[in-house]
Motif scaffolding. Structure first.
Motif, short mmCIF file in Angstrom:
data_model
loop_
_atom_site.label_atom_id
_atom_site.label_comp_id
_atom_site.label_asym_id
_atom_site.label_seq_id
_atom_site.Cartn_x
_atom_site.Cartn_y
_atom_site.Cartn_z
N ALA A 39 -33.00 42.34 72.72
CA ALA A 39 -31.74 42.39 73.50
C ALA A 39 -31.52 43.82 73.98
N ASN A 40 -31.29 43.93 75.26
CA ASN A 40 -31.15 45.23 75.91
C ASN A 40 -29.68 45.59 76.01
N ALA A 41 -29.20 46.43 75.07
CA ALA A 41 -27.81 46.90 75.09
C ALA A 41 -27.82 48.41 75.21
N ALA A 42 -28.65 48.91 76.13
CA ALA A 42 -28.92 50.34 76.21
C ALA A 42 -28.01 51.07 77.20
N GLY A 43 -26.93 50.44 77.64
CA GLY A 43 -25.94 51.12 78.47
C GLY A 43 -26.57 51.69 79.73
N ALA A 80 -31.73 49.23 67.10
CA ALA A 80 -32.45 50.50 67.22
C ALA A 80 -31.68 51.42 68.15
N GLU A 81 -31.26 52.57 67.62
CA GLU A 81 -30.47 53.53 68.39
C GLU A 81 -31.24 54.84 68.51
N ALA A 82 -31.34 55.36 69.72
CA ALA A 82 -32.12 56.58 69.95
C ALA A 82 -31.48 57.81 69.32
N GLU A 83 -30.15 57.86 69.33
CA GLU A 83 -29.45 59.07 68.88
C GLU A 83 -29.32 59.08 67.35
N GLU A 84 -28.90 60.24 66.82
CA GLU A 84 -28.74 60.28 65.35
C GLU A 84 -27.41 59.72 64.90
N ARG A 85 -26.49 59.48 65.87
CA ARG A 85 -25.28 58.74 65.49
C ARG A 85 -24.94 57.73 66.58
N ALA A 103 -27.71 42.87 59.09
CA ALA A 103 -28.42 43.62 60.15
C ALA A 103 -28.80 45.01 59.65
N GLN A 104 -29.94 45.48 60.10
CA GLN A 104 -30.32 46.86 59.81
C GLN A 104 -30.06 47.69 61.05
N ILE A 105 -29.59 48.91 60.82
CA ILE A 105 -29.30 49.79 61.95
C ILE A 105 -30.15 51.04 61.79
N ALA A 106 -31.08 51.22 62.71
CA ALA A 106 -32.00 52.35 62.62
C ALA A 106 -31.55 53.42 63.62
N LEU A 107 -31.27 54.63 63.12
CA LEU A 107 -30.90 55.75 63.99
C LEU A 107 -32.14 56.60 64.27
N ALA A 118 -26.92 51.16 70.02
CA ALA A 118 -25.86 50.90 69.03
C ALA A 118 -24.51 51.41 69.52
N GLY A 119 -24.29 51.35 70.84
CA GLY A 119 -22.94 51.58 71.37
C GLY A 119 -22.11 50.33 71.09
N ILE A 120 -20.97 50.22 71.77
CA ILE A 120 -20.09 49.08 71.48
C ILE A 120 -20.81 47.76 71.80
N ALA A 121 -21.69 47.76 72.82
CA ALA A 121 -22.38 46.52 73.20
C ALA A 121 -23.33 46.09 72.09
N GLY A 122 -24.23 46.99 71.69
CA GLY A 122 -25.21 46.65 70.66
C GLY A 122 -24.55 46.34 69.33
N ALA A 123 -23.51 47.12 68.96
CA ALA A 123 -22.83 46.91 67.67
C ALA A 123 -22.12 45.56 67.63
N SER A 124 -21.42 45.23 68.72
CA SER A 124 -20.67 43.96 68.73
C SER A 124 -21.62 42.77 68.75
N LEU A 125 -22.73 42.91 69.49
CA LEU A 125 -23.70 41.81 69.52
C LEU A 125 -24.34 41.63 68.14
N ALA A 126 -24.65 42.74 67.48
CA ALA A 126 -25.26 42.66 66.15
C ALA A 126 -24.31 41.96 65.17
N ALA A 127 -23.02 42.27 65.27
CA ALA A 127 -22.05 41.65 64.36
C ALA A 127 -22.02 40.14 64.56
N GLU A 128 -22.15 39.71 65.81
CA GLU A 128 -22.10 38.27 66.11
C GLU A 128 -23.39 37.55 65.72
N VAL A 129 -24.52 38.24 65.88
CA VAL A 129 -25.82 37.56 65.69
C VAL A 129 -26.28 37.61 64.23
N ALA A 130 -25.87 38.66 63.49
CA ALA A 130 -26.41 38.87 62.14
C ALA A 130 -26.29 37.66 61.21
N PRO A 131 -25.18 36.90 61.26
CA PRO A 131 -25.13 35.75 60.34
C PRO A 131 -26.19 34.69 60.62
#
Ligand SMILES: Cc1cc2nc3c(=O)[nH]c(=O)nc-3n(C[C@H](O)[C@H](O)[C@H](O)COP(=O)(O)OP(=O)(O)OC[C@H]3O[C@@H](n4cnc5c(N)ncnc54)[C@H](O)[C@@H]3O)c2cc1C
Length: 370
Positions: free
Chosen positions: A195-199, A31-36, A162-166, A11-24
């Motif tokens: 989709a692999n947006a794991a930096g 899925a983000e490994a960190e707590e933020r 989209a759901q965002i799981a921390l 859920a860095g900029i790559a995952g967040a931006s892709l989610a915004a485009e794909v969600a509609p």
């Protein structure tokens, strides 16, 4: 067991931006490994948009993102994510051919560049070293509100469904029966596509999914915040060495300085190295004779590059349900809107829209690695 069309890892900029485009268009889980979100590279950037940064093959994505960042579409707020900065690439006596080559690389691309002489540079940088004689100025370089942009992508993604799981690291992945069977932070989910947006972790995520890694390598980059005398003027451009050995820019009366280091390392929560900070300061003192009153803050982050230093956007050659969105290197923020639009277009099989008219997306296809 929850079932999704697309699970995005990171859920860095790559995952967040892709989610915004794909969600509609699809049921999306990020899925983000960190707590933020944004804890790693995205939260550590130097926050500039410079069309020349990353080279002529990255420039189309940066240029295509510019109008979007300046006047974001509905849903992203009514405020620009950009603020004028300018960029000044300095040359010492004897380095003028490097400036010529730099200008030649971008000839015909529409990137605006002007040649400056010493007097104009010295007016912005008092105490300029005697041997700095010329510069290329890019008037269109901007600062980016990275935090605002990242949050806007996340909230547009959420509003799109989209759901965002921390605290949801990818722990297990198996592709069978035309579906991904995943375990994310202890939760089992299924998905049609991953989709692999794991930096920095793009290769380990591929390996976990049974997909051949592409050699995406994280490199450490260091930044120090200095209190200097004189303080930098607020309108000082982003200032870079033509050899790519330093850059600095003003930030609220302080100076952000980087030695432009690129130390390969394993993916992780990287930290600045004393030697890199000393190198940064030494290089800065060879540009101007300013007094450094304090090192107020320091940080490092990882910039992850594919072997050819271009982003990787497209389906894996060895698994048609595994999508690469990685290798954003040092340009992942400034390219985010267009890169995400391209990624969503390829991921969902959509027709490219006007935003991508200057972007030859095939250049970023992972198929180039065989
Ligand atoms: C010092 C520095 C300065 C920079 N300056 C600029 C700049 O001025 N302009 C610019 O455009 N770019 C800049 N960059 C580059 C930019 O920051 C990156 O390109 C961008 O942040 C990459 O975004 P990302 O989402 O791919 O990676 P990240 O932000 O690192 O996000 C990847 C996420 O994936 C998560 N993840 C990893 N593995 C898993 C797993 N197994 N399960 C779940 N989640 C996982 C991680 O926790 C992480 O949050 C800079 C980078 C650095 C380090």
């Amino acid at each position: 067991m929850a079932d999704y069309d697309v699970v995005i890892i990171g859920a860095g900029i790559a995952g967040a931006s892709l989610a915004a485009e794909v969600a509609p268009h699809a049921r999306v889980l990020v899925a983000e490994a960190e707590e933020r979100p944004g804890y790693h590279s995205t939260g550590r950037s130097a926050a500039f948009w410079a069309e020349s940064y990353g080279g002529p093959k990255v420039q189309p994505l940066t240029t295509a993102s510019g109008p979007w960042l300046h006047s974001p579409p509905g849903g992203y707020g009514d405020r620009s994510f950009l603020a004028p900065r300018g960029a000044l690439t300095l040359a010492r006596a004897g380095e003028e051919p490097l400036l010529d080559a730099f200008e030649a690389e971008f000839a015909g691309t529409g990137v605006r560049m002007e040649r400056w002489g010493r007097d104009r540079i010295a007016a912005l940088l008092p105490g300029l070293a005697e041997d700095i004689v010329a510069a290329v100025y890019e008037p269109d370089c901007q600062d980016i509100d990275v935090g605002g942009l990242h949050q806007a992508f996340l909230s547009v993604a959420r509003r799109g469904g989209a759901q965002i799981a921390l605290k949801a690291p990818l722990e297990h992945a198996e592709y069978r029966g035309g579906q991904w069977h995943l375990v994310l932070g202890g939760q089992a989910v299924t998905a049609t596509r991953l989709a692999n947006a794991a930096g920095a972790w793009a290769d380990p995520v591929a390996t976990r999914c049974g997909v051949r890694p592409l050699g995406v390598q994280p490199y450490r980059r260091t930044v120090v915040q200095l209190r200097t005398r004189p303080a930098p003027v607020a309108h000082l451009p982003l200032t870079l060495g033509v050899r790519g050995d330093y850059y600095f820019k003003p930030e609220a009366g302080k100076l952000w300085l980087s030695p432009h280091d690129e130390t390969p390392e394993d993916p992780g929560d990287t930290a600045p190295d004393e030697m890199d900070m000393a190198i940064a300061i030494d290089r800065f003192t060879q540009v101007v004779d300013w007094t450094i009153e304090a090192v107020e803050h320091r940080w490092a982050g990882q910039r992850s590059f594919a072997p050819d230093r271009l982003p990787v956007i497209g389906y894996a050659a060895d698994n048609p349900a595994f999508f690469w969105f990685a290798g954003q290197g040092g340009f992942g923020i400034q390219t985010a809107p267009a890169a995400a639009r391209l990624a969503a277009t390829v991921l969902l099989g959509l027709t490219p829209d006007a935003m991508l008219s200057g972007v030859a997306g095939q250049m970023y296809n992972p198929a180039r690695f065989g």
